[in-house]
Design an enzyme around this catalytic site. Structure first.
Site, mmCIF file in Angstrom:
data_model
loop_
_atom_site.group_PDB
_atom_site.id
_atom_site.type_symbol
_atom_site.label_atom_id
_atom_site.label_comp_id
_atom_site.label_asym_id
_atom_site.label_seq_id
_atom_site.Cartn_x
_atom_site.Cartn_y
_atom_site.Cartn_z
ATOM 1 N N GLY A 75 0.809 -1.215 0.000
ATOM 2 C CA GLY A 75 0.000 0.000 0.000
ATOM 3 C C GLY A 75 0.839 1.260 0.000
ATOM 4 O O GLY A 75 0.457 2.282 -0.588
ATOM 5 N N ARG A 76 1.998 1.212 0.654
ATOM 6 C CA ARG A 76 2.866 2.393 0.677
ATOM 7 C C ARG A 76 3.383 2.732 -0.710
ATOM 8 O O ARG A 76 3.624 3.901 -1.027
ATOM 9 C CB ARG A 76 4.022 2.153 1.663
ATOM 10 C CG ARG A 76 3.575 2.269 3.098
ATOM 11 C CD ARG A 76 4.577 1.707 4.082
ATOM 12 N NE ARG A 76 4.054 1.856 5.452
ATOM 13 C CZ ARG A 76 4.475 1.186 6.509
ATOM 14 N NH1 ARG A 76 5.454 0.296 6.358
ATOM 15 N NH2 ARG A 76 3.954 1.380 7.689
ATOM 16 N N VAL A 83 -0.907 9.414 5.721
ATOM 17 C CA VAL A 83 -1.639 8.156 5.574
ATOM 18 C C VAL A 83 -0.715 6.963 5.402
ATOM 19 O O VAL A 83 0.422 7.085 4.938
ATOM 20 C CB VAL A 83 -2.627 8.224 4.384
ATOM 21 C CG1 VAL A 83 -3.693 9.270 4.631
ATOM 22 C CG2 VAL A 83 -1.882 8.512 3.084
ATOM 23 N N GLU A 84 -1.222 5.794 5.801
ATOM 24 C CA GLU A 84 -0.527 4.494 5.680
ATOM 25 C C GLU A 84 0.885 4.535 6.260
ATOM 26 O O GLU A 84 1.843 4.049 5.661
ATOM 27 C CB GLU A 84 -0.535 4.026 4.220
ATOM 28 C CG GLU A 84 -1.955 3.732 3.766
ATOM 29 C CD GLU A 84 -2.044 3.014 2.455
ATOM 30 O OE1 GLU A 84 -1.092 2.304 2.077
ATOM 31 O OE2 GLU A 84 -3.091 3.139 1.798
ATOM 32 N N GLY A 85 0.965 5.108 7.451
ATOM 33 C CA GLY A 85 2.239 5.234 8.134
ATOM 34 C C GLY A 85 2.823 6.610 7.902
ATOM 35 O O GLY A 85 3.188 6.952 6.769
#
Length: 415
Positions: free
Chosen positions: A267-268, A387-389
């Site tokens: 996802g990153r 987002v996403e970390g």
């Protein structure tokens, strides 16, 4: 500025051409007005599904596109360059499909994936909580195993009962809330991570579930009022006495945290591709303005101050693109890529923030108005660093990887 791409096949080139044409026609004209109105473009995601763009990295046997990540991410970049809410939405949906595709049983894949990948369903990824954002291992949402028969959900793909365990197997009773959920309230299914172990079970006590949005007890709060991406709803999703069949669990009990982290590694890369799309859009806008705007008898882009700024913007954008593509190729080759994904997410999103800010500067006063998209791109870029970390988490991931490598090298030298 034309982006030169090296694609692995002629099929991939055709796919990128299809994406550009669709994005120019369907996304570009709607981005500004729909963002202003806060209108979620659900019809666009249905169109992307019909066009085969919602399941690109997944197997064709289940309705996917069988495309390598190197190609899929470039599609995401093109979408995000026209409208981040759509590009990021595709990335989040792909993330939400990952657990079923990678860890589901054959029966779960056959029953669930065709609708998930074909555009009739849109997903949301429910990991973060109000007090467990970056520290996902401390999440509090619970999925208590309960004895007794639980009716299996009807599988939309087959019209029959869901695949998996026999009806006498225990199900789960789920309670908790998830925060900052993209597509919260508009998704058709939720990929949920909840604690099935004891209160002190940590990461080993988390499991993954696939829950249709229509399941009784699932509700969403009104969308958050954000500084950007108003067309993409972000909301708290609540699970109040939700009953889930055993077939709703993806993977083994206690495997959820590993599933979540594996999904986020990929996802990153999607977020990195989105960031490059936003940066490229800002760069193109700034370059066009620098040639059209004249001061002191010549285009403003001829002045060294702006020329050097544009050169830095172009270099940083190109470097960010190469970084995410390099990580994607490692993934496609089956090599470890988690550290490279963190690097790509960190660099690309920091680049997007820097390039969009500079684009506003190049456009001057007009860049600060809503008559042009520069200010919207700048506001949208900020969320990509979160987002996403967050990018602070990415630095931790990279730093820990460096420390592991140093320890391994020291151990090898000692032997």
């Amino acid at each position: 500025m034309a982006v030169e791409r090296t694609l692995p096949t002629s099929e991939a080139e055709d796919l990128l051409d299809l994406t550009r044409g669709l994005a120019d026609k369907e996304l570009g004209p709607r981005a500004a007005p729909d963002e202003e109105a806060g209108a979620f473009p659900r019809d666009v995601f249905a169109l992307l599904g019909r066009s085969g763009l919602l399941g690109l990295p997944y197997p064709a046997a289940y309705g996917g596109g069988d495309q390598p990540y190197e190609v899929y991410l470039q599609v995401v970049e093109e979408l995000a360059a026209r409208w981040l809410a759509v590009g990021l939405g595709v990335s989040v949906h792909t993330l939400s499909c990952f657990p079923v595709a990678a860890y589901g049983t054959e029966a779960q894949r056959a029953a669930l994936l065709p609708d998930m990948l074909g555009g009739s369903q849109l997903g949301a990824y429910c990991l973060s909580e109000a007090h467990a954002g970056s520290d996902a291992g401390s999440l509090a949402t619970r999925a208590e195993p309960e004895p007794g028969a639980v009716p299996a959900p009807r599988a939309a793909a087959s019209g029959g009962t869901g695949p998996g365990a026999p009806p006498e197997a225990p199900g789960y009773r789920i309670a908790g809330a998830k925060s900052w959920i993209t597509h919260g309230g508009v998704a058709d299914f939720y990929t949920l991570f909840a604690r099935t172990g004891g209160p002190d079970s940590g990461r080993e006590g988390i499991s993954c579930f696939h829950l249709p949005a229509a399941t009784a007890g699932i509700t969403a709060d009104p969308p958050e009022r954000k500084m950007g991406m108003s067309a993409s709803p972000t909301a708290v999703v609540r699970f109040e006495d939700v009953r889930a069949a055993p077939e709703a669990r993806i993977g083994a009990e206690g495997q959820g945290f590993a599933i979540a982290m594996a999904a986020l590694d990929s996802g990153r890369l999607g977020i990195a591709a989105c960031a490059v799309g936003v940066a490229q859009a800002a760069l193109d806008l700034a370059v066009a303005h620098s040639r059209e705007r004249r001061q002191f008898g010549r285009p403003v882009g001829d002045f060294q101050g702006l020329s050097f700024l544009l050169a830095d913007m172009a270099t940083q954008t190109a470097a960010a693109r190469e970084l995410y593509l390099s990580a994607a190729r490692r993934r496609d080759a089956g090599r470890p890529f988690a550290t490279q994904a963190a690097m790509a997410k960190l660099f690309a999103t920091d680049t997007a923030m820097r390039v969009t800010t500079d684009a506003v500067q190049v456009l001057g006063g007009s860049g600060y108005t809503r008559d042009l998209p520069a200010e919207r791109l700048m506001r949208e870029a900020k969320v990509l660093q979160i987002v996403e970390g967050t990018n602070q988490i990415q630095r931790m991931v990279i730093g820990r990887a460096l420390a592991r490598e140093a320890r391994t090298a020291a151990g090898a030298a000692a032997r």
